[in-house]
Design an enzyme around this catalytic site. Structure first.
Site, short mmCIF file in Angstrom:
data_model
loop_
_atom_site.label_atom_id
_atom_site.label_comp_id
_atom_site.label_asym_id
_atom_site.label_seq_id
_atom_site.Cartn_x
_atom_site.Cartn_y
_atom_site.Cartn_z
N GLU A 240 -29.38 44.19 -32.18
CA GLU A 240 -28.71 45.51 -32.15
C GLU A 240 -27.58 45.57 -33.17
O GLU A 240 -27.18 44.56 -33.73
CB GLU A 240 -28.12 45.78 -30.75
CG GLU A 240 -28.94 46.73 -29.88
CD GLU A 240 -28.89 48.19 -30.35
OE1 GLU A 240 -28.21 48.50 -31.36
OE2 GLU A 240 -29.56 49.01 -29.71
N ARG B 215 -21.92 47.14 -18.57
CA ARG B 215 -21.60 46.48 -19.83
C ARG B 215 -21.55 47.54 -20.93
O ARG B 215 -22.10 48.62 -20.79
CB ARG B 215 -22.63 45.41 -20.20
CG ARG B 215 -24.01 45.96 -20.56
CD ARG B 215 -24.82 44.90 -21.30
NE ARG B 215 -26.21 45.22 -21.51
CZ ARG B 215 -26.68 45.97 -22.52
NH1 ARG B 215 -25.86 46.54 -23.37
NH2 ARG B 215 -27.99 46.17 -22.65
N ASN C 13 -22.59 49.13 -24.52
CA ASN C 13 -23.79 49.17 -25.35
C ASN C 13 -23.36 49.48 -26.78
O ASN C 13 -22.43 48.87 -27.27
CB ASN C 13 -24.82 50.14 -24.78
CG ASN C 13 -26.22 49.84 -25.27
OD1 ASN C 13 -26.59 48.67 -25.42
ND2 ASN C 13 -26.99 50.86 -25.55
N GLU D 39 -29.38 46.40 -17.06
CA GLU D 39 -30.77 46.78 -16.80
C GLU D 39 -31.44 45.81 -15.83
O GLU D 39 -31.22 44.61 -15.88
CB GLU D 39 -31.55 46.82 -18.12
CG GLU D 39 -31.07 47.93 -19.04
CD GLU D 39 -31.64 47.82 -20.44
OE1 GLU D 39 -32.34 48.74 -20.85
OE2 GLU D 39 -31.38 46.80 -21.09
N ASN E 96 -25.71 55.23 -26.51
CA ASN E 96 -26.39 54.61 -27.64
C ASN E 96 -25.92 55.16 -28.98
O ASN E 96 -24.73 55.33 -29.18
CB ASN E 96 -27.91 54.69 -27.45
CG ASN E 96 -28.54 53.32 -27.55
OD1 ASN E 96 -28.13 52.51 -28.37
ND2 ASN E 96 -29.51 53.05 -26.72
N ASP F 43 -32.62 55.34 -29.81
CA ASP F 43 -31.73 54.19 -29.67
C ASP F 43 -30.61 54.29 -30.71
O ASP F 43 -29.86 55.25 -30.71
CB ASP F 43 -32.56 52.90 -29.78
CG ASP F 43 -31.91 51.70 -29.13
OD1 ASP F 43 -30.67 51.60 -29.14
OD2 ASP F 43 -32.64 50.82 -28.62
#
Length: 299
Positions: A18, A101, A103, A121, A154, A204
């Site tokens: 990521e 958390r 992202n 998740e 996101n 995303d």
């Protein structure tokens, strides 16, 4: 059209690659492996990856004006000194939500670090809904909360005139725009500018090019798509050899290369045998457009 070439530059099989960011000063690509708990740097000269391991899921990395990096780690904004491999907490958020958390995160043109949260998740894209929020870490290290009720905070970026903030809450299947005040960092007037098609799957990470068009990585869609935020039309689709494309950025000497991260979490052996490059980092050349250098955190 120029001929598009896609190359896997790091086939480490990251669990959730990521937050790709080009470090222009060092000439390196930064990115993270969220569940692998690593901040990574790839050098185009040596073709090697260096990594710093951290003690919690690390979901985004950004440049820092004073040198080194800032990261979102668990529910903390933190500073990372690369050579010393030293992480220090700046501030902690969502204290009442132990299952949350951070992202995705990105720095705005004024040097503020925007980042949002989500619930951990159970399986990829399966989680307790509406647990996340969007935050900003300002240069004085104070934190502002913009809104809550977010599923998976996101992709984010800003228009070239800095008057619009673009944002993705993945499970809304929408790319949204807000009016943006660069002086105050305030956002308002939320609206959807693009809704994803079924085969594009889940929006995303995202970045903007020098023509003001948005590029969105489609998780489970195996592609990045180019959107016109003015018309809400999709202009281009670039398919990758992996399904779980997670984010994208422009980099290279003149920001004409696109780097795309991907994930392998939640894939069984059979799926992985069909997509051996899952979790790899990809470089796309020949897109015919350039990107905007990342802004460093001012704090």
């Amino acid at each position: 059209m120029s001929s598009i070439k896609i190359e896997c530059i790091a086939s480490e099989g990251y669990r959730i690659g990521e937050s790709p960011v080009w470090d222009g000063k060092e000439g390196l690509l930064l990115y993270v492996d969220i569940t692998g708990r690593k901040v990574c740097r790839w050098s185009p000269d040596t073709k090697q990856v260096q990594a710093v391991s951290v003690d919690a899921p690390v979901s985004s990395v950004a440049l820092r004006k004073s040198g080194d990096y800032v990261i979102t780690l668990g529910t903390r904004f933190a500073a990372l000194k690369w050579k010393e491999q030293l992480v220090t907490t700046i501030t902690r958020i969502d204290k009442d939500k132990p299952n949350n958390r951070f992202n995705d995160g990105k720095v705005d043109p004024a040097g503020r670090y925007f980042a949002g949260t989500m619930a951990e998740e159970i399986r990829p894209a399966v989680l307790e809904r509406h647990q996340g929020s969007l935050y900003t870490l300002s240069s004085d290290l104070s934190v502002v909360k913009h809104f809550d009720q977010v599923d998976i905070s996101n992709g984010l970026d800003w228009s070239l005139d800095h008057k619009t903030f673009f944002y993705i809450d993945s499970l809304s299947y929408s790319v949204d725009a807000f009016d943006y005040n660069l002086q105050t960092g305030k956002i308002g007037n939320r609206r959807s500018i693009y809704r994803l098609e079924k085969e594009e799957s889940i929006p995303d990470g995202m970045c903007i090019d020098t023509e003001g068009k948005l590029w969105v990585a489609c998780y489970d869609g195996g592609r990045v798509i180019r959107l016109d935020p003015e018309t809400g039309k999709r202009l281009q689709t670039v398919k990758l050899p992996v399904d779980k494309t997670t984010s994208c950025c422009f980099g290279g000497k003149d920001y004409s290369e696109m780097y795309v991260t991907s994930a392998s979490d939640g894939m069984d052996t059979e799926w992985l045998s069909r997509q051996p490059q899952a979790g790899g980092i990809f470089k796309i050349t020949g897109l015919g457009v350039k990107g905007v250098p990342p802004y460093p955190f001012a704090g």
